[in-house]
Design an enzyme around this catalytic site. Structure first.
Site, PDB file in Angstrom:
ATOM      1  N   ARG A 117     -58.502  -8.012  -9.928  1.00 31.92           N
ATOM      2  CA  ARG A 117     -58.462  -6.714 -10.585  1.00 31.92           C
ATOM      3  C   ARG A 117     -58.439  -6.872 -12.098  1.00 31.92           C
ATOM      4  NH1 ARG A 117     -56.177  -2.654  -6.524  1.00 31.92           N
ATOM      5  NH2 ARG A 117     -58.211  -2.335  -5.619  1.00 31.92           N
ATOM      6  N   GLN A 122     -64.509  -4.913 -12.309  1.00 29.08           N
ATOM      7  CA  GLN A 122     -64.374  -3.561 -11.736  1.00 29.08           C
ATOM      8  C   GLN A 122     -65.625  -3.115 -10.974  1.00 29.08           C
ATOM      9  OE1 GLN A 122     -63.062  -0.864 -14.784  1.00 29.08           O
ATOM     10  NE2 GLN A 122     -60.934  -1.090 -14.168  1.00 29.08           N
ATOM     11  N   ASP A 125     -65.748  -4.347  -7.372  1.00 31.14           N
ATOM     12  CA  ASP A 125     -64.501  -4.178  -6.627  1.00 31.14           C
ATOM     13  C   ASP A 125     -64.722  -3.323  -5.369  1.00 31.14           C
ATOM     14  OD1 ASP A 125     -61.968  -3.685  -5.737  1.00 31.14           O
ATOM     15  OD2 ASP A 125     -61.147  -3.176  -7.695  1.00 31.14           O
ATOM     16  N   SER A 128     -61.785  -0.973  -4.228  1.00 32.55           N
ATOM     17  CA  SER A 128     -61.709   0.326  -4.900  1.00 32.55           C
ATOM     18  C   SER A 128     -62.797   1.274  -4.395  1.00 32.55           C
ATOM     19  CB  SER A 128     -61.872   0.166  -6.417  1.00 32.55           C
ATOM     20  OG  SER A 128     -60.722  -0.405  -6.955  1.00 32.55           O
ATOM     21  N   TYR A 223     -50.589  -3.798  -8.915  1.00 28.22           N
ATOM     22  CA  TYR A 223     -50.175  -3.548  -7.527  1.00 28.22           C
ATOM     23  C   TYR A 223     -48.671  -3.272  -7.457  1.00 28.22           C
ATOM     24  CZ  TYR A 223     -54.593  -5.424  -5.738  1.00 28.22           C
ATOM     25  OH  TYR A 223     -55.913  -5.636  -5.431  1.00 28.22           O
TER      26      TYR A 223
HETATM   27  P1  NAD Z   1     -52.920  -0.494  -2.876  1.00 28.84           P
HETATM   28  O1  NAD Z   1     -53.948  -0.092  -1.894  1.00 28.84           O
HETATM   29  O2  NAD Z   1     -52.433  -1.895  -2.876  1.00 28.84           O
HETATM   30  O3  NAD Z   1     -51.636   0.446  -2.687  1.00 28.84           O
HETATM   31  C1  NAD Z   1     -51.761   1.851  -2.648  1.00 28.84           C
HETATM   32  C2  NAD Z   1     -50.601   2.474  -3.381  1.00 28.84           C
HETATM   33  O4  NAD Z   1     -49.400   2.348  -2.614  1.00 28.84           O
HETATM   34  C3  NAD Z   1     -50.290   1.860  -4.745  1.00 28.84           C
HETATM   35  O5  NAD Z   1     -50.409   2.843  -5.751  1.00 28.84           O
HETATM   36  C4  NAD Z   1     -48.860   1.354  -4.588  1.00 28.84           C
HETATM   37  O6  NAD Z   1     -48.120   1.458  -5.793  1.00 28.84           O
HETATM   38  C5  NAD Z   1     -48.320   2.283  -3.517  1.00 28.84           C
HETATM   39  N1  NAD Z   1     -47.107   1.800  -2.842  1.00 28.84           N
HETATM   40  C6  NAD Z   1     -46.796   0.531  -2.441  1.00 28.84           C
HETATM   41  N2  NAD Z   1     -45.566   0.505  -1.864  1.00 28.84           N
HETATM   42  C7  NAD Z   1     -45.093   1.785  -1.888  1.00 28.84           C
HETATM   43  C8  NAD Z   1     -43.887   2.393  -1.429  1.00 28.84           C
HETATM   44  N3  NAD Z   1     -42.912   1.688  -0.859  1.00 28.84           N
HETATM   45  N4  NAD Z   1     -43.752   3.723  -1.617  1.00 28.84           N
HETATM   46  C9  NAD Z   1     -44.726   4.448  -2.220  1.00 28.84           C
HETATM   47  N5  NAD Z   1     -45.894   3.942  -2.662  1.00 28.84           N
HETATM   48  C10 NAD Z   1     -46.071   2.615  -2.502  1.00 28.84           C
HETATM   49  O7  NAD Z   1     -53.360  -0.156  -4.363  1.00 28.84           O
HETATM   50  P2  NAD Z   1     -54.797   0.172  -4.946  1.00 28.84           P
HETATM   51  O8  NAD Z   1     -55.134   1.558  -4.670  1.00 28.84           O
HETATM   52  O9  NAD Z   1     -55.749  -0.849  -4.454  1.00 28.84           O
HETATM   53  O10 NAD Z   1     -54.625  -0.052  -6.520  1.00 28.84           O
HETATM   54  C11 NAD Z   1     -53.413  -0.113  -7.192  1.00 28.84           C
HETATM   55  C12 NAD Z   1     -53.662   0.035  -8.689  1.00 28.84           C
HETATM   56  O11 NAD Z   1     -54.545  -0.953  -9.199  1.00 28.84           O
HETATM   57  C13 NAD Z   1     -54.262   1.377  -9.057  1.00 28.84           C
HETATM   58  O12 NAD Z   1     -53.423   2.007  -9.969  1.00 28.84           O
HETATM   59  C14 NAD Z   1     -55.591   1.071  -9.687  1.00 28.84           C
HETATM   60  O13 NAD Z   1     -55.875   1.902 -10.784  1.00 28.84           O
HETATM   61  C15 NAD Z   1     -55.448  -0.363 -10.112  1.00 28.84           C
HETATM   62  N6  NAD Z   1     -56.761  -1.012 -10.034  1.00 28.84           N
HETATM   63  C16 NAD Z   1     -57.222  -1.743 -11.090  1.00 28.84           C
HETATM   64  C17 NAD Z   1     -58.476  -2.346 -11.016  1.00 28.84           C
HETATM   65  C18 NAD Z   1     -59.046  -3.146 -12.148  1.00 28.84           C
HETATM   66  O14 NAD Z   1     -58.487  -3.152 -13.220  1.00 28.84           O
HETATM   67  N7  NAD Z   1     -60.168  -3.828 -11.928  1.00 28.84           N
HETATM   68  C19 NAD Z   1     -59.228  -2.239  -9.861  1.00 28.84           C
HETATM   69  C20 NAD Z   1     -58.722  -1.498  -8.797  1.00 28.84           C
HETATM   70  C21 NAD Z   1     -57.476  -0.887  -8.896  1.00 28.84           C
END
Ligand code: NAD
Length: 363
Positions: A117, A122, A125, A128, A223
Site C-alpha cells: 500500500r 495504487q 491495487d 482496493s 491498516y
Molecule cells: P481492511 O479491509 O484491512 O479493513 C477494513 C476496515 O476495517 C479498516 O478501515 C479497519 O480499520 C477496520 N477495522 C479493523 N478492525 C476493526 C474493529 N475491531 N472495529 C472496527 N473496524 C475495524 O482495510 P482496507 O479497506 O483494505 O484499507 C485500509 C486503509 O488503507 C484505508 O483507509 C485506505 O485508504 C488505505 N489504503 C491505502 C492504499 C495506498 O496508499 N496505496 C491502498 C489501499 C488502501
C-alpha cells in the site's frame, strides 16, 4: 511476450483477468495476447471484441505469462509452461501447497493481493478496486433484503421515515458501502477503530459514531491492528448498544493476516429489531458477526444475516475492467520492450513474487 488469458474455472467466478480494451493496449505495447474461447463471456466481453482489439483466440496455457483472477487449480498448474510467469490473486499466504506446486513447476508467480500500500502501487491495487465493488454490492444486497424503503418517502399514504444504516469498518469497502447507502437515501452512521477515517466518513454525509473512551486500533501501513482483550470487550459492548436501533448493518472489518475481528455477538443480534438486516463482508475470513454463515442467508431472531462471498464476481464487467487496469499497470512494471523483465530489487516486485527459480520465496 505471449500473455495468456484463461477462462476462470472457480465456482461462481464471472470475472476475466483482461478485458478487450486492456488486451488491445498490451498488443500495442508489443505483446501477443491469447484468450481462451469464452473467457470474458460472463463479464460481457465477447470473443470477437478481443479479436478486434488484436488478441488471438486459442490455448492460453502455453503463454510466457498467464493472467488470472483466481488462483490456478492443480490441473491448471500442470498446463503452465515450466518457467512461465503467472499473475493472479492467489491469497498466497494461506495456501502453502499451491506455492509448493508452482515452485515445482518452476513458475515465477506474482500474487496481486500482496501489492504494497504505497502511492506508486495504487494503480495496481486489486484489493482496493475489488473492495470498491464489494462495498457497493453489499449496500444493494442490504436494500434487497430489507423490509422497508431506504429513502424517506412523503406520500398520500403517509410519510415513511428513512432507513437507519450503520457501517462497521470504514476502509475501501466500508466507504463505498456508505456512499451507496447514502445514494439510496438511508441515514448512515459508521464506526472504525482508526480515528483517521472520521473525516472520510463525514465527507460522505454519514455520522461517525465515537466510543466514549476510544480504542487504539491504528496499525502499520494504513491498516488496523488487533485490539487488546480489554479494548475489544469495550468495543463489543459499545457496538451491542449501537446496532440495536439500526435497520441495516454492514460490517467490513479486517485485520491483515488474521481472522476478521468479532464485532456483533449473538446477544447483540438478538437485541436488534426483527426484519433488520446484517451484511457481513468479512465472511471469507471468519466473519464479523457471530451468527453469520459464509455464503448463506441466516435468519436469527427475525434478523436477516447475509454472509456473501466473492461479491466482486457479481458485478463482473466493472470488476473485470478495474482488475484488468490493475493488471496492465503491474505488467508495465514487470515487462520491458515486450518481454518479461522484472526487477527483483523493486519493492512491489519483491512483495508480490511468491515463487521463482523453483523456490517458494514467501508465504
Ligand atoms: P481492511 O479491509 O484491512 O479493513 C477494513 C476496515 O476495517 C479498516 O478501515 C479497519 O480499520 C477496520 N477495522 C479493523 N478492525 C476493526 C474493529 N475491531 N472495529 C472496527 N473496524 C475495524 O482495510 P482496507 O479497506 O483494505 O484499507 C485500509 C486503509 O488503507 C484505508 O483507509 C485506505 O485508504 C488505505 N489504503 C491505502 C492504499 C495506498 O496508499 N496505496 C491502498 C489501499 C488502501
Amino acid at each position: 511476450m505471449k500473455v495468456g488469458v484463461p477462462k476462470e474455472t472457480a465456482a461462481g467466478e464471472r470475472r476475466v483477468a483482461l478485458t478487450p480494451e486492456v488486451a488491445g493496449r498490451l498488443v500495442k505495447a508489443g505483446h501477443q495476447v491469447i484468450v481462451e474461447a469464452g473467457a470474458g463471456a460472463e463479464a460481457g466481453c465477447a470473443d470477437a471484441e478481443y479479436v478486434v482489439a488484436g488478441a488471438t483466440s486459442g490455448d492460453p496455457w502455453g503463454a510466457d505469462l498467464v493472467a488470472k483472477v483466481q488462483k490456478p487449480s492443480a490441473a491448471e498448474i500442470e498446463r503452465l509452461r515450466p518457467g512461465a510467469a503467472l499473475v493472479a490473486t492467489m491469497w498466497a499466504a494461506t495456501d502453502p501447497e499451491l506455492l509448493r506446486q508452482l515452485a515445482a513447476r518452476s513458475v515465477t508467480a506474482f500474487s496481486l493481493e500482496l501489492v504494497p500500500r504505497i502511492t506508486r502501487a495504487q494503480a495496481m491495487d486489486v484489493l482496493s478496486s475489488q473492495a470498491t465493488v464489494a462495498g457497493y454490492r453489499a449496500a444493494l444486497l442490504a436494500a434487497d433484503a430489507a423490509n422497508r424503503f431506504f429513502p424517506m418517502l412523503v406520500t398520500a399514504a403517509g410519510t415513511l421515515p428513512p432507513a437507519r444504516a450503520l457501517v462497521l469498518g470504514a476502509g475501501v469497502a466500508g466507504l463505498q458501502a456508505i456512499a451507496t447507502l447514502r445514494r439510496l437515501g438511508a441515514v448512515v452512521s459508521a464506526f472504525d477503530v482508526r480515528a483517521a477515517v472520521r473525516e472520510q466518513i463525514e465527507s460522505l454525509g454519514a455520522t461517525f459514531v465515537a466510543m466514549e473512551q476510544p480504542v487504539e486500533g491504528e496499525g502499520a501501513g494504513g491498516y488496523a491492528k488487533e485490539l487488546s482483550g480489554d479494548q475489544h470487550a469495550r468495543e463489543l459492548e459499545f457496538l451491542a448498544r449501537t446496532v440495536k436501533g439500526q435497520d441495516v448493518v454492514i460490517t467490513t472489518a479486517q485485520i491483515p493476516g488474521k481472522p476478521a475481528p468479532r464485532l456483533i455477538t449473538r446477544t447483540a443480534v438478538e437485541a436488534m429489531k426483527p426484519g433488520s438486516v446484517i451484511v457481513d463482508l468479512a465472511a471469507e475470513t471468519g466473519g464479523n458477526c457471530e451468527v453469520m454463515r459464509a455464503g448463506e442467508r441466516v435468519v436469527h431472531h427475525g434478523v436477516v444475516v447475509l454472509g456473501p462471498v466473492n461479491l466482486p464476481a457479481t458485478l463482473p464487467l466493472h470488476a473485470s475492467q478495474m482488475y484488468a487496469k490493475n493488471l496492465q499497470n503491474f505488467l508495465q512494471l514487470v515487462a520491458k520492450d515486450g518481454a518479461l523483465a522484472p526487477n527483483f530489487q523493486d519493492e512491489i516486485v519483491q512483495a508480490t513474487c511468491v515463487t521463482r527459480d523453483g523456490k517458494v520465496l514467501r508465504a
